[in-house]
Design an enzyme around this catalytic site. Structure first.
Site, PDB file in Angstrom:
ATOM      1  N   ASP A  38       0.813  -1.212   0.000  1.00  0.00           N
ATOM      2  CA  ASP A  38       0.000   0.000   0.000  1.00  0.00           C
ATOM      3  C   ASP A  38       0.853   1.271   0.000  1.00  0.00           C
ATOM      4  O   ASP A  38       1.463   1.618   1.018  1.00  0.00           O
ATOM      5  CB  ASP A  38      -0.905  -0.038   1.259  1.00  0.00           C
ATOM      6  N   ASP A 224      -2.264   5.696  -5.068  1.00  0.00           N
ATOM      7  CA  ASP A 224      -2.454   4.831  -3.903  1.00  0.00           C
ATOM      8  C   ASP A 224      -2.768   3.390  -4.305  1.00  0.00           C
ATOM      9  O   ASP A 224      -3.905   3.059  -4.647  1.00  0.00           O
ATOM     10  CB  ASP A 224      -3.592   5.402  -3.048  1.00  0.00           C
TER      11      ASP A 224
HETATM   12  C1  2XF Z   1      -3.350   8.116   7.607  1.00  0.00           C
HETATM   13  C2  2XF Z   1      -3.093   6.650   7.326  1.00  0.00           C
HETATM   14  C3  2XF Z   1      -3.605   5.776   8.465  1.00  0.00           C
HETATM   15  C4  2XF Z   1      -1.621   6.384   7.068  1.00  0.00           C
HETATM   16  O1  2XF Z   1      -3.853   6.356   6.140  1.00  0.00           O
HETATM   17  C5  2XF Z   1      -3.830   5.111   5.537  1.00  0.00           C
HETATM   18  O2  2XF Z   1      -3.267   4.152   6.028  1.00  0.00           O
HETATM   19  N1  2XF Z   1      -4.499   5.060   4.348  1.00  0.00           N
HETATM   20  C6  2XF Z   1      -4.519   3.864   3.519  1.00  0.00           C
HETATM   21  C7  2XF Z   1      -4.280   4.284   2.064  1.00  0.00           C
HETATM   22  N2  2XF Z   1      -4.378   3.139   1.152  1.00  0.00           N
HETATM   23  C8  2XF Z   1      -5.634   2.421   1.266  1.00  0.00           C
HETATM   24  C9  2XF Z   1      -5.883   1.945   2.688  1.00  0.00           C
HETATM   25  C10 2XF Z   1      -7.225   1.222   2.807  1.00  0.00           C
HETATM   26  O3  2XF Z   1      -8.247   1.845   2.565  1.00  0.00           O
HETATM   27  N3  2XF Z   1      -7.250  -0.105   3.172  1.00  0.00           N
HETATM   28  C11 2XF Z   1      -8.558  -0.769   3.379  1.00  0.00           C
HETATM   29  C12 2XF Z   1      -9.007  -1.547   2.152  1.00  0.00           C
HETATM   30  C13 2XF Z   1      -8.705  -1.149   0.849  1.00  0.00           C
HETATM   31  C14 2XF Z   1      -9.218  -1.886  -0.240  1.00  0.00           C
HETATM   32  C15 2XF Z   1     -10.032  -3.002  -0.038  1.00  0.00           C
HETATM   33  C16 2XF Z   1     -10.310  -3.395   1.272  1.00  0.00           C
HETATM   34 CL1  2XF Z   1     -11.306  -4.786   1.560  1.00  0.00          CL
HETATM   35  C17 2XF Z   1      -9.799  -2.680   2.370  1.00  0.00           C
HETATM   36 CL2  2XF Z   1     -10.154  -3.224   3.980  1.00  0.00          CL
HETATM   37  C18 2XF Z   1      -6.042  -0.888   3.498  1.00  0.00           C
HETATM   38  C19 2XF Z   1      -5.980  -2.213   2.880  1.00  0.00           C
HETATM   39  C20 2XF Z   1      -5.096  -1.113   2.355  1.00  0.00           C
HETATM   40  C21 2XF Z   1      -5.851   3.128   3.652  1.00  0.00           C
END
Ligand code: 2XF
Length: 338
Positions: A38, A224
């Site tokens: 990520d 991202d």
């Molecule tokens: C401020 C800070 C905390 C650093 O922000 C972040 O970390 N920001 C992250 C930025 N990239 C995406 C991340 C996110 O949304 N997920 C949840 C997700 C994404 C896609 C599909 C699913 Cl199922 C899920 Cl659960 C993490 C798995 C990567 C948050």
């Protein structure tokens, strides 16, 4: 001699074009985990063996058991991440993490509580943040920085390929140390990262068809790899959706599948180049019993200042444009993905 001449590949799995993850191991003997690489975050966390039995999201995923690893080093500092979409809480541990065969001694978080939403939908176990150190919570040195300090990579870059076509493997590839010519055509176009220490660039406009509708005076675009979709300011996205005739329902924007073929391209102006997405790139077409459902992979998301307002270019953008993240020169390169 290194068989990969200073580059380290990790194959990725594509789950429904919305989650791309690869396998790492933690501990000795190796405990395997599927993680999202990520670029929007900079910490490594995986579910803990010690997570509460009531945390469903924890229980349905692989969990790290420090008592089974003879290279585990106790830390215990508290840790929590508040995502826009959910929360994880836990504590820090240190152990040997192996990415693509490269071992690093790494401080990471064992998650003892994972919010059901959205992690019950996650096919991956945890997250390996590929962001800059200054985004890292608790100032923990990120995995890629630990790898760079081993001086084993040909170049201090990593590249991401997300394969849109789930019928062909691999679902994608993370390449540490370079870019993989098997997965892009043509040349790279590079943009300086906007602010030191974030994988974000200045965008010069967002067009629908030939008309620049948004961000004409310039705005920020975050690249991202951990986001499934493209997000933009809610008001802009709702106008964009109205232009293409999409309706918002509880699970996102939908269009009538009959209209998909006529939908206009959406173009992002980045660094003097135009990056267009066609309906093939931004519509997920699902054939369901009650009929076909066509979801638009754009979401409205208002990120409060000073970070926002921003556009986030996620997996659906990266699947079309192979992306190189260059830590040496603080720049991002895009090339047309195969
Ligand atoms: C401020 C800070 C905390 C650093 O922000 C972040 O970390 N920001 C992250 C930025 N990239 C995406 C991340 C996110 O949304 N997920 C949840 C997700 C994404 C896609 C599909 C699913 Cl199922 C899920 Cl659960 C993490 C798995 C990567 C948050």
């Amino acid at each position: 001699a290194d068989p990969n001449n200073g580059t380290v590949p990790t194959p990725l799995t594509n789950y429904l074009d919305t989650q791309y993850f690869g396998e790492i191991s933690i501990g000795s003997p190796a405990q395997m985990f599927n993680v999202v690489f990520d670029t929007g975050s900079a910490n490594l966390w995986v579910p803990s063996q010690r997570c509460s039995p009531f945390s469903t999201a924890c229980f349905t995923h692989n969990r790290y058991d420090s008592s089974q690893s003879h290279t585990h080093v106790e830390n215990g500092t508290g840790f929590s991440i508040n995502y826009a979409s959910g929360t994880i809480r836990g504590f820090l541990s240190e152990d040997v993490v192996v990415v693509g065969g490269l071992p690093v001694v790494q401080v990471f978080a064992e998650a003892t509580s994972l919010s059901a939403m959205p992690f019950i939908f996650a096919k991956f176990d945890g997250v390996l943040g590929m962001g800059y150190p200054n985004v890292a919570i608790d100032g923990i040195t990120p995995v890629f920085d630990r790898i760079m300090s081993q001086h084993v990579l040909k170049e201090e870059v990593f590249s991401i390929y997300y394969n849109r076509d789930p019928k062909h493997s691999p679902g994608g590839e993370l390449l540490l140390g370079g870019s993989d010519p098997n997965y892009y055509i043509g040349n790279f176009n590079y943009l300086e990262t906007r602010e030191m220490g974030k994988w974000e660039v200045t965008m010069k406009g967002v067009s629908v068809g030939v008309e620049t509708m948004f961000c004409a005076e310039g705005c920020t675009a975050v690249i991202d790899t951990g986001s499934s979709y493209i997000t933009g300011p809610a008001s802009s996205v709702s106008r964009l959706m109205k232009t293409i005739g999409a309706q918002l329902d509880e699970t996102g924007y939908k269009v009538n599948c009959d209209t998909v073929k006529m939908l206009p391209s959406v173009t992002f102006q980045l660094g003097g180049q135009e990056y267009s997405l066609t309906h093939e790139d931004y519509i997920i077409w699902q054939s369901q019993i009650e009929g076909d459902v066509c979801t638009v992979t754009f979401r409205g998301l208002d990120v409060p200042p000073p970070t926002g307002p921003i556009w986030i270019l996620g997996a659906n953008f990266i699947a079309r444009y192979y992306t190189e993240f260059d830590r040496r020169n603080n720049r991002i390169g895009f090339a047309t993905a195969v």
